[in-house]
Scaffold this active site. Structure first.
Site, PDB file in Angstrom:
ATOM      1  N   CYS B 246       5.524  -2.727  -1.759  1.00  0.00           N
ATOM      2  CA  CYS B 246       5.986  -1.426  -2.265  1.00  0.00           C
ATOM      3  C   CYS B 246       7.242  -1.033  -1.499  1.00  0.00           C
ATOM      4  O   CYS B 246       8.258  -1.715  -1.565  1.00  0.00           O
ATOM      5  CB  CYS B 246       4.899  -0.372  -2.182  1.00  0.00           C
ATOM      6  SG  CYS B 246       4.283  -0.040  -0.524  1.00  0.00           S
ATOM      7  N   ARG B 251       1.447   1.861  -0.183  1.00  0.00           N
ATOM      8  CA  ARG B 251       0.932   1.853  -1.553  1.00  0.00           C
ATOM      9  C   ARG B 251       0.435   0.457  -1.918  1.00  0.00           C
ATOM     10  O   ARG B 251      -0.533   0.289  -2.653  1.00  0.00           O
ATOM     11  CB  ARG B 251       2.019   2.304  -2.540  1.00  0.00           C
ATOM     12  CG  ARG B 251       2.301   3.792  -2.513  1.00  0.00           C
ATOM     13  CD  ARG B 251       3.472   4.165  -3.420  1.00  0.00           C
ATOM     14  NE  ARG B 251       4.763   3.721  -2.884  1.00  0.00           N
ATOM     15  CZ  ARG B 251       5.927   3.861  -3.509  1.00  0.00           C
ATOM     16  NH1 ARG B 251       5.960   4.415  -4.720  1.00  0.00           N
ATOM     17  NH2 ARG B 251       7.045   3.469  -2.953  1.00  0.00           N
TER      18      ARG B 251
END
Lengths: 146, 297
Positions: B246, B251
């Site tokens: 990410c 994330r």
């Protein structure tokens, strides 16, 4: 009175710096807890306030001015409880700057956030968010005065 | 002495890695359970947390202050001990932002081979939304002896060189938002200071934004829905080697958890350097736009 203005903020900075590093976040939490709610007239009108997009969480800012040539500035900041760090910064700026003269606020150094001694405890992004908030406040004042 | 902590049954590939808020309410005081709250906002824990939960700060406690890397074996052992965690403790992670940072902390514990780590489905928001108790009281911690163990970066973590070698050979998953993937923006919405020199994605990476794995309440989607998303739509097929990335790896730790433990892929690596490294690096290729693009010759 610019000297007066800086005194309030200086005291806050000293309060932070006098604490051991580990306790500074607790003080920031107190500022977060004590951030005044926006006055009634702003309730539900957050969209009419200025949104500070540089912050990680929704943060709304409004400034009110007295009629003077060098107006007294009232700061109103709204931030959600899920964002205590952002609220804490907002609390520092409201307590340190609200009720002061425009000229005095404009004279505040831009690197105030770095003076709270939180550079190890917080990510650089957080500190930049606070600088951005101060920048927004100054820009709003400059626009109002022009 | 170890007392076994019950596994909460589910349809996922590894039910032993996920627990519900209900389970946490029941077992949080179990002598072999330590609850760790890991948030993006470091002050959030102090405003109220699950009774008995201990705070872990991803920024100051998991990252090495000098090198852009995680803390070393001694520091990890010291950190775990200070939180009352022993090598056989069941550590349950939860946090804000749909568990991004909880998944990230869980992933770092996994690099250190800590076996019994679990994620609380739905995270902090779900616990609070259900009206469950929170407190500002910080629990007293009985420190533990955590052994000094080496971190194993070979199976769950990928570095830049490995990602570069994998282009065109292994499936890559980009879990950022669409506008970050296409290169329209160099940061995610609301995080403009975390920009990079160039926007876009790693050639051949499929776009599956992390949030597509989550329901509105922050819990994970069902195994069927996740299979459809990743195995079919993102063309992972039965591939047993995947790399996710990410912006800084938080994330994608969430997606790593989904692929690894909810769908049961055997080899999933999180590239934590992610776009803040790749998008600023000299000598690596990128692709701009909606298409994954081709591996460069």
């Amino acid at each position: 009175m610019p000297a007066q203005t800086l005194q309030v903020l200086d005291e806050i900075i000293t309060d932070f710096q006098d604490l051991p590093e580990a306790d500074r976040l607790e003080l920031l939490l107190e500022f977060s807890d004590n951030l005044p709610e926006p006055p009634e007239r702003y309730a539900g009108h957050e969209d009419e306030m200025e949104q500070v997009t540089e912050c990680q969480t929704p943060l709304f800012l409004a400034l009110e001015y007295s009629e003077d040539e060098d107006p007294i500035v009232t700061l109103i900041i709204s931030a959600p409880p899920e964002a205590p760090t952002t609220r804490g910064f907002a609390g520092v700026l409201v307590e340190g700057l609200s009720g002061q003269r425009a000229s005095a606020i404009l004279a505040v150094p831009d690197d105030i956030p770095n003076k709270l001694g939180l550079t190890n405890a917080l990510t650089p992004l957080r500190l930049r968010g606070m600088s951005a908030l101060l920048g927004r406040i100054k820009r709003n004042i400059t626009t109002h005065l022009s | 002495m170890t007392t076994s902590v019950p596994v909460e049954p589910s349809d996922y590939a590894h039910p032993e890695k996920l627990v519900s808020t209900k389970w946490v309410a029941e077992y949080k005081d179990h002598p072999n359970v330590v609850l760790l709250e890991s948030n993006e906002d470091t002050l959030l824990y102090s405003t109220g947390h699950i009774p008995g939960a201990v705070k872990i700060d991803w920024h100051t406690e998991l990252n090495d202050p000098v090198t852009r890397d995680f803390i070393g074996p001694e520091a990890f052992a010291k950190m775990a001990s200070s939180k009352g965690i022993g090598r056989d403790t069941t550590v349950v992670f939860y946090g804000d932002k749909s568990n991004w940072w909880a998944a990230y902390a869980l992933w770092v514990f996994t690099l250190y081979g800590h076996e019994d780590v679990r994620l609380m489905n739905g995270g902090r928001d779900k616990w609070i939304a259900e009206g469950r108790e929170i407190t500002r009281d910080v629990p007293e911690i009985k420190t533990c002896d955590y052994p000094v163990v080496q971190r194993d970066d070979t199976t769950e973590r990928a570095n830049k060189a490995q990602v570069l070698e994998s282009i065109g050979k292994l499936p890559l998953i980009d879990v950022r938002s669409n506008s970050e993937y296409t290169g329209e923006t160099t940061h995610m919405a609301g995080y403009p200071q975390e920009g990079t020199l160039r926007g876009g994605h790693i050639p051949t990476a499929e776009s599956v934004p992390w949030a597509t794995a989550a329901n509105e309440d922050g819990t994970f989607k069902s195994r069927e829905e996740l299979t459809k998303l990743y195995t079919e739509e993102a063309n992972l097929g039965q591939s047993d080697q995947v790399i996710a990335y990410c912006r800084i790896g938080e994330r994608s730790a969430h997606t790593w958890f989904v692929l690894r433990y909810l769908l049961g892929y055997e080899s999933v690596r999180n590239y934590d350097g992610s776009w803040t490294e790749w998008g600023n690096s000299v000598g690596v290729p990128i692709v701009v736009g909606e298409e994954p693009g081709e591996a460069p010759n």
